[in-house]
Every structure is written in C-alpha cells, then in structure tokens.
Design a protein around this motif. Structure first.
Motif, PDB file in Angstrom:
ATOM      1  N   THR A 133     -93.240  20.169  12.309  1.00  0.00           N
ATOM      2  CA  THR A 133     -94.836  20.510  11.886  1.00  0.00           C
ATOM      3  C   THR A 133     -94.848  21.861  11.964  1.00  0.00           C
ATOM      4  OG1 THR A 133     -95.091  20.526  14.397  1.00  0.00           O
ATOM      5  CG2 THR A 133     -95.666  18.435  13.404  1.00  0.00           C
ATOM      6  N   PRO A 134     -95.871  22.317  11.142  1.00  0.00           N
ATOM      7  CA  PRO A 134     -95.836  23.721  10.977  1.00  0.00           C
ATOM      8  C   PRO A 134     -96.065  24.765  12.096  1.00  0.00           C
ATOM      9  CG  PRO A 134     -97.665  22.453   9.328  1.00  0.00           C
ATOM     10  CD  PRO A 134     -96.834  21.451  10.062  1.00  0.00           C
ATOM     11  N   ASP A 135     -96.397  24.088  13.111  1.00  0.00           N
ATOM     12  CA  ASP A 135     -96.407  25.127  14.492  1.00  0.00           C
ATOM     13  C   ASP A 135     -95.520  24.734  15.313  1.00  0.00           C
ATOM     14  OD1 ASP A 135     -97.439  22.625  15.150  1.00  0.00           O
ATOM     15  OD2 ASP A 135     -99.037  23.621  16.351  1.00  0.00           O
ATOM     16  N   ARG A 136     -94.595  23.747  14.881  1.00  0.00           N
ATOM     17  CA  ARG A 136     -93.421  23.298  15.570  1.00  0.00           C
ATOM     18  C   ARG A 136     -93.827  22.463  17.029  1.00  0.00           C
ATOM     19  NH1 ARG A 136     -88.620  22.858  13.204  1.00  0.00           N
ATOM     20  NH2 ARG A 136     -87.727  24.498  12.085  1.00  0.00           N
ATOM     21  N   SER A 137     -94.943  21.760  16.960  1.00  0.00           N
ATOM     22  CA  SER A 137     -95.352  20.974  17.952  1.00  0.00           C
ATOM     23  C   SER A 137     -94.792  19.513  17.731  1.00  0.00           C
ATOM     24  CB  SER A 137     -96.732  20.796  17.989  1.00  0.00           C
ATOM     25  OG  SER A 137     -97.580  20.401  16.932  1.00  0.00           O
ATOM     26  N   MET A 138     -94.593  18.777  18.786  1.00  0.00           N
ATOM     27  CA  MET A 138     -94.026  17.256  18.900  1.00  0.00           C
ATOM     28  C   MET A 138     -94.785  16.536  18.052  1.00  0.00           C
ATOM     29  SD  MET A 138     -92.741  15.237  22.045  1.00  0.00           S
ATOM     30  CE  MET A 138     -92.091  16.566  22.829  1.00  0.00           C
ATOM     31  N   ARG A 139     -94.040  15.802  17.082  1.00  0.00           N
ATOM     32  CA  ARG A 139     -94.757  14.701  16.507  1.00  0.00           C
ATOM     33  C   ARG A 139     -93.994  13.266  16.631  1.00  0.00           C
ATOM     34  NH1 ARG A 139     -93.117  14.427  10.278  1.00  0.00           N
ATOM     35  NH2 ARG A 139     -90.872  14.437  10.759  1.00  0.00           N
ATOM     36  N   ILE A 140     -94.628  12.186  16.212  1.00  0.00           N
ATOM     37  CA  ILE A 140     -94.044  10.923  15.959  1.00  0.00           C
ATOM     38  C   ILE A 140     -92.854  10.833  15.068  1.00  0.00           C
ATOM     39  CG2 ILE A 140     -94.125   8.400  16.106  1.00  0.00           C
ATOM     40  CD1 ILE A 140     -96.985   8.698  17.644  1.00  0.00           C
ATOM     41  N   ALA A 141     -92.001  10.711  14.987  1.00  0.00           N
ATOM     42  CA  ALA A 141     -90.954  10.641  13.978  1.00  0.00           C
ATOM     43  C   ALA A 141     -90.690   9.073  13.570  1.00  0.00           C
ATOM     44  CB  ALA A 141     -89.511  11.323  14.237  1.00  0.00           C
ATOM     45  N   SER A 142     -90.504   8.469  14.783  1.00  0.00           N
ATOM     46  CA  SER A 142     -90.466   6.743  14.390  1.00  0.00           C
ATOM     47  C   SER A 142     -90.718   6.205  15.774  1.00  0.00           C
ATOM     48  CB  SER A 142     -89.007   6.510  14.015  1.00  0.00           C
ATOM     49  OG  SER A 142     -88.049   6.682  15.067  1.00  0.00           O
ATOM     50  N   VAL A 161     -98.406   2.883  17.939  1.00  0.00           N
ATOM     51  CA  VAL A 161     -98.832   4.434  18.177  1.00  0.00           C
ATOM     52  C   VAL A 161     -99.828   4.456  19.531  1.00  0.00           C
ATOM     53  CG1 VAL A 161    -100.136   5.965  17.053  1.00  0.00           C
ATOM     54  CG2 VAL A 161     -98.895   4.692  15.711  1.00  0.00           C
ATOM     55  N   GLU A 162    -100.782   3.788  19.807  1.00  0.00           N
ATOM     56  CA  GLU A 162    -101.612   3.739  20.753  1.00  0.00           C
ATOM     57  C   GLU A 162    -100.854   3.872  22.182  1.00  0.00           C
ATOM     58  OE1 GLU A 162    -101.881   1.703  18.450  1.00  0.00           O
ATOM     59  OE2 GLU A 162    -103.584   2.316  17.310  1.00  0.00           O
ATOM     60  N   GLU A 163     -99.708   3.042  22.136  1.00  0.00           N
ATOM     61  CA  GLU A 163     -99.127   2.966  23.601  1.00  0.00           C
ATOM     62  C   GLU A 163     -98.210   4.422  23.717  1.00  0.00           C
ATOM     63  OE1 GLU A 163     -95.237   0.480  25.411  1.00  0.00           O
ATOM     64  OE2 GLU A 163     -96.018  -0.191  23.478  1.00  0.00           O
ATOM     65  N   ALA A 164     -97.658   4.837  22.511  1.00  0.00           N
ATOM     66  CA  ALA A 164     -96.923   6.198  22.494  1.00  0.00           C
ATOM     67  C   ALA A 164     -98.033   7.102  22.951  1.00  0.00           C
ATOM     68  CB  ALA A 164     -96.220   6.293  21.310  1.00  0.00           C
ATOM     69  N   ARG A 165     -99.083   7.052  22.299  1.00  0.00           N
ATOM     70  CA  ARG A 165     -99.989   8.356  22.846  1.00  0.00           C
ATOM     71  C   ARG A 165    -100.524   8.181  24.120  1.00  0.00           C
ATOM     72  NH1 ARG A 165    -102.852   8.436  16.718  1.00  0.00           N
ATOM     73  NH2 ARG A 165    -101.475   9.862  16.052  1.00  0.00           N
ATOM     74  N   ALA A 166    -100.840   6.877  24.680  1.00  0.00           N
ATOM     75  CA  ALA A 166    -101.203   6.787  25.842  1.00  0.00           C
ATOM     76  C   ALA A 166    -100.300   7.231  27.040  1.00  0.00           C
ATOM     77  CB  ALA A 166    -101.617   5.068  26.207  1.00  0.00           C
ATOM     78  N   ALA A 167     -99.141   7.315  26.706  1.00  0.00           N
ATOM     79  CA  ALA A 167     -98.040   7.528  27.992  1.00  0.00           C
ATOM     80  C   ALA A 167     -97.581   9.014  27.755  1.00  0.00           C
ATOM     81  CB  ALA A 167     -96.774   6.713  27.249  1.00  0.00           C
ATOM     82  N   THR A 168     -98.255   9.756  26.696  1.00  0.00           N
ATOM     83  CA  THR A 168     -98.183  11.155  26.574  1.00  0.00           C
ATOM     84  C   THR A 168     -99.275  12.155  27.077  1.00  0.00           C
ATOM     85  OG1 THR A 168     -96.712  10.590  24.371  1.00  0.00           O
ATOM     86  CG2 THR A 168     -97.429  12.969  24.650  1.00  0.00           C
ATOM     87  N   GLY A 169     -98.918  13.256  27.592  1.00  0.00           N
ATOM     88  CA  GLY A 169    -100.088  14.004  28.316  1.00  0.00           C
ATOM     89  C   GLY A 169    -100.476  15.066  27.239  1.00  0.00           C
ATOM     90  N   PHE A 170    -100.015  14.869  25.861  1.00  0.00           N
ATOM     91  CA  PHE A 170    -100.681  16.008  25.088  1.00  0.00           C
ATOM     92  C   PHE A 170    -101.118  15.141  23.626  1.00  0.00           C
ATOM     93  CE2 PHE A 170     -96.174  16.496  25.426  1.00  0.00           C
ATOM     94  CZ  PHE A 170     -95.679  16.221  24.129  1.00  0.00           C
ATOM     95  N   GLY A 204     -98.493  12.863  13.442  1.00  0.00           N
ATOM     96  CA  GLY A 204     -97.537  12.500  12.765  1.00  0.00           C
ATOM     97  C   GLY A 204     -97.549  11.130  12.357  1.00  0.00           C
ATOM     98  N   ALA A 205     -97.944  10.179  13.076  1.00  0.00           N
ATOM     99  CA  ALA A 205     -97.776   8.963  12.990  1.00  0.00           C
ATOM    100  C   ALA A 205     -98.301   8.286  11.696  1.00  0.00           C
ATOM    101  CB  ALA A 205     -98.579   8.136  14.008  1.00  0.00           C
ATOM    102  N   THR A 206     -97.658   7.402  10.766  1.00  0.00           N
ATOM    103  CA  THR A 206     -98.236   6.858   9.723  1.00  0.00           C
ATOM    104  C   THR A 206     -98.917   5.403   9.948  1.00  0.00           C
ATOM    105  OG1 THR A 206     -96.105   6.062   9.058  1.00  0.00           O
ATOM    106  CG2 THR A 206     -96.427   8.130   8.140  1.00  0.00           C
ATOM    107  N   ASP A 207     -99.508   5.096   8.952  1.00  0.00           N
ATOM    108  CA  ASP A 207    -100.160   3.643   9.161  1.00  0.00           C
ATOM    109  C   ASP A 207     -99.574   2.750   7.986  1.00  0.00           C
ATOM    110  OD1 ASP A 207    -101.375   1.587  10.294  1.00  0.00           O
ATOM    111  OD2 ASP A 207    -103.495   2.335   9.350  1.00  0.00           O
ATOM    112  N   PRO A 208     -98.737   1.676   8.145  1.00  0.00           N
ATOM    113  CA  PRO A 208     -97.966   1.507   9.550  1.00  0.00           C
ATOM    114  C   PRO A 208     -97.024   2.562   9.950  1.00  0.00           C
ATOM    115  CG  PRO A 208     -97.163  -0.039   7.891  1.00  0.00           C
ATOM    116  CD  PRO A 208     -98.365   0.809   7.365  1.00  0.00           C
ATOM    117  N   PRO A 209     -96.693   2.613  11.121  1.00  0.00           N
ATOM    118  CA  PRO A 209     -95.735   3.657  11.483  1.00  0.00           C
ATOM    119  C   PRO A 209     -94.422   3.442  11.095  1.00  0.00           C
ATOM    120  CG  PRO A 209     -96.404   2.297  13.546  1.00  0.00           C
ATOM    121  CD  PRO A 209     -97.351   1.749  12.323  1.00  0.00           C
ATOM    122  N   THR A 210     -93.617   4.595  11.023  1.00  0.00           N
ATOM    123  CA  THR A 210     -92.321   4.471  10.645  1.00  0.00           C
ATOM    124  C   THR A 210     -91.489   3.849  12.052  1.00  0.00           C
ATOM    125  OG1 THR A 210     -92.308   6.148   9.070  1.00  0.00           O
ATOM    126  CG2 THR A 210     -90.146   5.572  10.094  1.00  0.00           C
TER     127      THR A 210
END
Length: 256
Positions: free
Chosen positions: A192-201, A208-217, A221-227
C-alpha cells in the motif's frame, strides 16, 4: 467365472484450512533464489520444505545447528556459524517468525504484554527480532488471527515495521522487507502507499467481515468478491500429506 469387481477410484480429500496455510507459507519463498529459509514453527517448516521440493529448488534449508539439509532431512552441506552470520546480516536469509502482537505497519512484539515498567505478561524477550527484521526479509506466521494479536499499537517493538524502519533511514531500510503475514484466516501484505497492512487473500470459507472483526485496526485492500488463497495442486497435496507431514500434525495447529 466371475470377474472381480474393479475398485472404485477414491476421491482425494479436499484441502483443509491447514493445507491452505501451508501453501500460503510456501509462497513466501517463491522466487527467492539461493537464500537461507528460516521457518519458525510447524506449518512454516512444511511450507519451506514444500517450496524447496517444487517451485524454489535453490532454497537453502538448515537443521538449526550447523548443517544444510534437504527437504527430507538429509545432510547436504556444512553451514559454519561465521557463514550463517554473513547470510543473516547481508539480506540472504528469509525468516518466517511468529508474533504475540503485530500492528498495521508490521511492528512485531514477542517480548511482553502491558506497560514496560510492570508488564502483565513476560514473553520470549526481544531475542533476534531486531537483527532479523533489519538485515533480511521477514514474514510472519500467526495460527490464531485475533484482535489480541493484530493490535493498533504493539506494547513493545521487537521486530521492526515499515514506519520505524523508514524513520531510522537508509541503513535500516536497505534489507528490510516484510513480504507477507500468513494466518489461519488469510494472507496479508504491505503493498500500500503508506505500507500499512492489507488483505492479499483470504482462505476459502473466510469472509472479509470475519477477517476485519478479528483485527484491531482497519484492514484495507479486499476486493468484492475477495481474492482467495490458491488451492494446492494434487502433487503439492500429496507431498504435504504423504511425505512432509504424514501424521497430519498441522491439523493440531489449524484444525480442520
């Protein structure tokens, strides 16, 4: 005379979540060339050996002591300590470590939980994490993705993330790179431009909702549908199940 019945061909069991994790770890070493793989943990070790047996034949593996070994554990060469240190400090090693905490820029904590003056939990200690992260590529394996691990700010920096490496200047960024973070939910990177974490796959079955709910920030980067993480080939599954981990010990770390 009765002709014996032809046995029905058996259908291979579909990949488990642990199999997807192993292939995702293996992919961390794709196109690395002749570098020393240093996997820390069961599934990363399966991944490194799988990469060596398939798409990264130049990868070097060590027994953790003084020898270079093949994917079957056979001795292939001698790795004296001096040479090992030269590889560690010259960008010729790719480590896959664990993390008790990790933040959006890849700062990792394996030292303590809580305030430094009086921490609630004492962990491994900083150990070699600063040297690893500043002197060679470092990926991470986290078997239980949760907001307790993926935090806004780590309680102590052990492994150096992109923001702190950039602040320290060129001497810190020369070999610093975090190719990927693999968890039981998916694969994450810092492209990412600022080198912050994104979903690659995401691994199949994870939303996506499950991954985001389990993350404290905030994860981006998630696509719809996700990779989704690529499926192991039939040959890769055979290697994992019959040669690299025939006792299925990986299922203890990431249950089916």
């Amino acid at each position: 005379m009765t002709t014996p019945a032809t046995p029905e061909p058996t259908t291979p069991e579909p990949p488990t979540r642990a199999d997807y994790c192993a292939i995702a770890c293996a992919e961390a070493w794709r196109d690395n060339g002749e570098v020393l793989a240093s996997p820390m943990g069961l599934i990363p070790s399966i991944g490194a050996r799988l990469a060596r047996r398939t798409f990264s034949p130049d990868l070097l593996l060590t027994n953790g002591e003084a020898f270079l070994v093949g994917p079957d554990g056979s001795t292939e060469g001698w790795l004296p300590y001096r040479q090992h240190l030269a590889m560690v400090t010259g960008g010729k090693r790719h480590v896959m470590m664990g993390a008790s905490q990790i933040d959006r820029f890849g700062n990792q904590n394996i030292s303590c939980i809580g305030d430094w003056e009086q921490p609630a939990r004492q962990l491994l200690g900083v150990r070699g994490a600063p040297v690893n992260t500043l002197n060679n590529p470092v990926s991470y394996w986290i078997p239980k993705h949760s907001s307790r691990v993926f935090v806004e700010h780590v309680d102590m920096v052990s492994g150096v993330g992109y923001d702190r490496a950039a602040a320290a200047g060129p001497s810190a960024t020369r070999f610093h790179r975090i190719p990927r973070v693999v968890t039981n939910l998916g694969v994450f990177d810092f492209e990412t431009p600022d080198r912050s974490m994104r979903i690659a796959s995401l691994h199949p079955g994870v939303s996506v909702e499950e991954a985001r709910a389990a993350t404290g920030f905030d994860l981006i980067g998630a696509t719809d549908p996700p990779t989704y993480t690529r499926e192991p080939s039939a040959a890769e599954l055979r290697l994992i199940r019959e040669e690299l981990d025939p006792r299925a010990t990986r299922l203890r770390e990431v249950p089916a």
